[in-house]
Design a protein around this motif. Structure first.
Motif, mmCIF file in Angstrom:
data_model
loop_
_atom_site.group_PDB
_atom_site.id
_atom_site.type_symbol
_atom_site.label_atom_id
_atom_site.label_comp_id
_atom_site.label_asym_id
_atom_site.label_seq_id
_atom_site.Cartn_x
_atom_site.Cartn_y
_atom_site.Cartn_z
ATOM 1 N N THR A 58 -29.338 -33.224 -5.599
ATOM 2 C CA THR A 58 -30.394 -32.963 -6.810
ATOM 3 C C THR A 58 -31.132 -34.197 -6.869
ATOM 4 O O THR A 58 -32.300 -34.177 -7.454
ATOM 5 C CB THR A 58 -29.159 -32.942 -7.841
ATOM 6 N N ILE A 59 -30.558 -35.508 -6.811
ATOM 7 C CA ILE A 59 -31.331 -36.614 -6.975
ATOM 8 C C ILE A 59 -32.384 -36.871 -6.062
ATOM 9 O O ILE A 59 -33.681 -37.105 -6.579
ATOM 10 C CB ILE A 59 -30.230 -37.870 -6.970
ATOM 11 N N LEU A 60 -32.296 -36.528 -5.096
ATOM 12 C CA LEU A 60 -33.407 -36.489 -3.802
ATOM 13 C C LEU A 60 -34.541 -35.480 -4.395
ATOM 14 O O LEU A 60 -35.808 -35.983 -4.411
ATOM 15 C CB LEU A 60 -32.802 -36.403 -2.518
ATOM 16 N N ASN B 133 -28.870 -26.895 -6.558
ATOM 17 C CA ASN B 133 -27.712 -27.426 -6.053
ATOM 18 C C ASN B 133 -26.643 -27.900 -7.285
ATOM 19 O O ASN B 133 -25.285 -27.845 -6.952
ATOM 20 C CB ASN B 133 -28.165 -28.978 -5.425
ATOM 21 N N LEU B 134 -27.089 -28.374 -8.606
ATOM 22 C CA LEU B 134 -26.050 -28.357 -9.504
ATOM 23 C C LEU B 134 -25.280 -27.208 -9.811
ATOM 24 O O LEU B 134 -24.116 -27.383 -10.079
ATOM 25 C CB LEU B 134 -26.584 -28.916 -10.779
ATOM 26 N N PHE B 135 -25.902 -26.097 -9.609
ATOM 27 C CA PHE B 135 -25.257 -24.795 -10.106
ATOM 28 C C PHE B 135 -24.335 -24.635 -8.905
ATOM 29 O O PHE B 135 -23.112 -24.220 -9.127
ATOM 30 C CB PHE B 135 -26.346 -23.771 -10.129
ATOM 31 N N VAL B 136 -24.955 -24.789 -7.649
ATOM 32 C CA VAL B 136 -23.872 -24.362 -6.534
ATOM 33 C C VAL B 136 -22.565 -25.360 -6.600
ATOM 34 O O VAL B 136 -21.483 -24.872 -6.237
ATOM 35 C CB VAL B 136 -24.610 -24.326 -5.130
ATOM 36 N N ALA B 137 -22.815 -26.422 -6.638
ATOM 37 C CA ALA B 137 -22.013 -27.556 -6.593
ATOM 38 C C ALA B 137 -20.936 -27.807 -7.546
ATOM 39 O O ALA B 137 -19.455 -27.786 -7.291
ATOM 40 C CB ALA B 137 -22.432 -28.901 -6.125
ATOM 41 N N PHE B 138 -21.254 -27.534 -8.673
ATOM 42 C CA PHE B 138 -20.574 -27.768 -9.893
ATOM 43 C C PHE B 138 -19.926 -26.626 -10.662
ATOM 44 O O PHE B 138 -19.262 -26.611 -11.688
ATOM 45 C CB PHE B 138 -21.264 -28.739 -10.713
ATOM 46 N N VAL B 139 -20.711 -25.394 -10.616
ATOM 47 C CA VAL B 139 -20.378 -23.975 -11.098
ATOM 48 C C VAL B 139 -19.935 -23.288 -10.002
ATOM 49 O O VAL B 139 -18.704 -22.453 -9.950
ATOM 50 C CB VAL B 139 -21.680 -23.557 -11.772
ATOM 51 N N SER C 36 -21.497 -25.802 3.462
ATOM 52 C CA SER C 36 -22.081 -24.733 4.268
ATOM 53 C C SER C 36 -23.435 -24.424 3.635
ATOM 54 O O SER C 36 -24.537 -24.525 4.186
ATOM 55 C CB SER C 36 -21.265 -23.669 4.521
ATOM 56 N N PHE C 37 -23.630 -24.385 2.262
ATOM 57 C CA PHE C 37 -24.610 -23.836 1.556
ATOM 58 C C PHE C 37 -25.619 -24.836 1.687
ATOM 59 O O PHE C 37 -27.024 -24.978 1.764
ATOM 60 C CB PHE C 37 -24.422 -23.753 0.084
ATOM 61 N N LYS C 38 -25.285 -26.301 1.766
ATOM 62 C CA LYS C 38 -26.100 -27.583 1.821
ATOM 63 C C LYS C 38 -26.882 -27.258 3.082
ATOM 64 O O LYS C 38 -28.163 -27.793 3.017
ATOM 65 C CB LYS C 38 -25.472 -28.900 1.930
ATOM 66 N N LEU C 39 -26.187 -27.087 4.288
ATOM 67 C CA LEU C 39 -27.181 -27.022 5.547
ATOM 68 C C LEU C 39 -27.749 -25.556 5.497
ATOM 69 O O LEU C 39 -28.975 -25.546 5.724
ATOM 70 C CB LEU C 39 -25.802 -26.983 6.738
ATOM 71 N N PHE C 40 -26.945 -24.521 5.518
ATOM 72 C CA PHE C 40 -27.761 -23.261 5.623
ATOM 73 C C PHE C 40 -28.587 -22.595 4.536
ATOM 74 O O PHE C 40 -29.720 -22.201 4.657
ATOM 75 C CB PHE C 40 -26.521 -22.155 6.001
ATOM 76 N N GLY C 41 -27.761 -22.936 3.285
ATOM 77 C CA GLY C 41 -28.925 -22.259 2.160
ATOM 78 C C GLY C 41 -30.030 -23.263 1.868
ATOM 79 O O GLY C 41 -31.209 -22.508 1.792
ATOM 80 N N PHE C 42 -29.963 -24.394 1.801
ATOM 81 C CA PHE C 42 -31.354 -25.387 1.737
ATOM 82 C C PHE C 42 -32.161 -25.061 2.821
ATOM 83 O O PHE C 42 -33.363 -24.964 2.588
ATOM 84 C CB PHE C 42 -30.811 -26.777 1.250
ATOM 85 N N THR C 43 -31.537 -25.105 4.016
ATOM 86 C CA THR C 43 -32.668 -25.118 5.085
ATOM 87 C C THR C 43 -33.138 -23.789 5.041
ATOM 88 O O THR C 43 -34.606 -23.743 5.435
ATOM 89 C CB THR C 43 -31.833 -25.227 6.222
#
Length: 208
Positions: free
Chosen positions: A107-109, A162-168, A179-186
């Motif tokens: 999120t920060i990036l 990312n905030l929603f996926v990671a913290f909700v 998994s979402f960090k790699l496949f979802g964002f890519t």
């Protein structure tokens, strides 16, 4: 090739986390032995996978920078910024063995990139997307502005997502977030770039 190079730390983060998740006791032993002096007391075996993956991602990012410097190639500002973020937030993750810090990193990036594009385009009247792409494609003047704003909205949206996926959505499932960090964002990046290419193609043809 550059796309894979940029993904290098993310891929290693994913791979090392999944390995450690399946070998929790071994990961805990490795982390305790080599990182114990750099962490607060009370590390639990279940926390070891994200700690190990974070350290590997930090090392991988340093390797990216080192490789470019060794080849006497330019290290762009966003890679330096990414390195700084992962060192700070990864370091906090390791010390406090708290995954929430590393979860904030995307999120920060993404938000920082969006703000950089916005400030550059609105205040300094410099379109960074045009600067990056103008040698490859030719577009009408108004389309460069639209392209810049499209990337600003997209990157800000990724930060919020990312905030929603990671913290909700996956608040209690770090593995799913990894998994979402790699496949979802890519996947989202690829879809956005492909959609952008189709949208701009008619304007590139008009310029031809």
């Amino acid at each position: 090739m550059k796309f894979l190079f940029d993904l290098f730390p993310v891929i290693l983060f994913f791979g090392s986390f999944k390995w450690a998740e399946g070998h929790t006791d071994a990961a805990h032993a490795v982390v305790s032995r080599y990182l114990g002096d750099f962490m607060a007391a009370g590390l639990q075996p279940a926390q070891a996978p994200v700690i190990l993956a974070t350290v590997i991602a930090i090392v991988a990012t340093f390797c990216q920078v080192g490789y470019l410097l060794a080849r006497k190639r330019k290290v762009d500002g966003m890679l330096w910024f990414s390195l700084a973020i992962i060192v700070v937030f990864g370091g906090l993750t390791v010390y406090f063995h708290d995954e929430n810090f590393i979860k904030l990193k995307p999120t920060i990036l993404y938000v920082a990139m969006a703000v950089l594009l916005l400030v550059s385009q609105v205040i300094f009247k410099k379109n960074l997307m045009r600067k990056a792409m103008e040698e490859q494609i030719k577009l009408p003047e108004q389309m460069w502005a639209r392209l810049g704003y499209a990337w600003i909205v997209f990157l800000a949206g990724l930060g919020a997502l990312n905030l929603f996926v990671a913290f909700v959505l996956f608040a209690n499932d770090t593995s799913a977030w990894v998994s979402f960090k790699l496949f979802g964002f890519t996947g989202l990046f690829l879809a956005f770039i492909i959609g952008q290419t189709f949208f701009l193609s008619k304007y590139m043809q008009e310029e031809a």
